[in-house]
Motif scaffolding. Sequence first.
Motif, PDB file in Angstrom:
ATOM      1  N   ASP A 148       0.861  -1.182   0.000  1.00  0.00           N
ATOM      2  CA  ASP A 148       0.000   0.000   0.000  1.00  0.00           C
ATOM      3  C   ASP A 148       0.900   1.235   0.000  1.00  0.00           C
ATOM      4  N   THR A 149       0.890   1.959  -1.108  1.00  0.00           N
ATOM      5  CA  THR A 149       1.785   3.113  -1.241  1.00  0.00           C
ATOM      6  C   THR A 149       1.139   4.420  -0.785  1.00  0.00           C
ATOM      7  N   GLU A 150      -0.142   4.376  -0.434  1.00  0.00           N
ATOM      8  CA  GLU A 150      -0.822   5.578   0.049  1.00  0.00           C
ATOM      9  C   GLU A 150      -0.704   5.645   1.565  1.00  0.00           C
ATOM     10  N   ASP A 163       0.367   9.485  -2.101  1.00  0.00           N
ATOM     11  CA  ASP A 163       0.648   8.171  -2.663  1.00  0.00           C
ATOM     12  C   ASP A 163       2.083   8.218  -3.153  1.00  0.00           C
TER      13      ASP A 163
END
Length: 335
Positions: A148-150, A163
């Motif tokens: 999960d890059t957010e 993000d």
Amino acid sequence: MSDSRLAAVVAKPDAEAAIASLQTEGVYDDTRRVEAHDADTVALPVTARPSETAVRDVVESDLPRRERGLHDILRSKGWEEDDLDAVPASWAVVGSVVLVDVAGCPNPESVGEALLALHGEADTVLAREGIAGKTREPEVEVLAGEGDTETVHTEHGTRYAMDLAEVMFSPGNEAERAGMADRVEAGERVFDMFAGIGYFTLPMARAGAEVLAAELRPTAYRYLVENAVLNGVQERVEAYRADCADVAVEEPVDRVVMGHYEAHERLDSAVAALRPGGVLHLHEATPTAELWDRPVGRVEAAAERAGRSVEVLDRRVVKGYSAGVEHVVVDARVP
């Protein structure tokens, strides 16, 4: 209940801010690790019940002692000393994401897993692989974790949602971001010409400034607007999705912030937007051999083209940009 077994329970997105608050309060126990408490919360080791930090609960928890560092974790997994020499010496925790440069490192996925073990408040490790083009789009790869890059990152009370696969965030600019809150005064009118997700806009608005913020990239602009609401400063941020040179500044501003390495290309617009006696902050990536002639000279030339003068207030190196190149800022008053 033994103090050495206490843990404060907080929501996972609040972990970074809570750790900073517990450290300020003097009750954070950095000898033990942070671990998940349940699916939505984490347990933070404390030496006493916090009295100033908002937490969901304080529980008894046998959190394991923190291993000494990344090398120790990898060594326990059988890494040889020669391979450990190629392991990164530094990385950054941004909200729930660890950012690391693993260029030249053997088995980077193993390094990612070790970093997750080291930072229980994180759930994803990203390899930084560079920045692409003038729009400075990040190039990253998921090394370990949920992917999960957010995330939401907190600095000095300012919250940045982002993000990290879509927008750039430089942890090395933290002092400069925080410093802008100290430089502005409540009620100042500021033009942030390259606002991004609100790197400088948010701390200035939280300090009481009225900020005109321009950002061309759609994703960064969306986070800029969301972050103004997240920080409760939407009434003091006027955001435009546009090239800063195309934004009509109807009334001259007290301050212009130019937080982009190619910002000098918009110096004429910046000077035109400044009231007499206003202050300009120019960021630039400058070869060491050209400090400080190039950035100061560019500000002076723009002022001269407008028939104005320049008083340099400060000039500083923020951090190294690349070999032989520095990220610098020039603060100048333009009468």
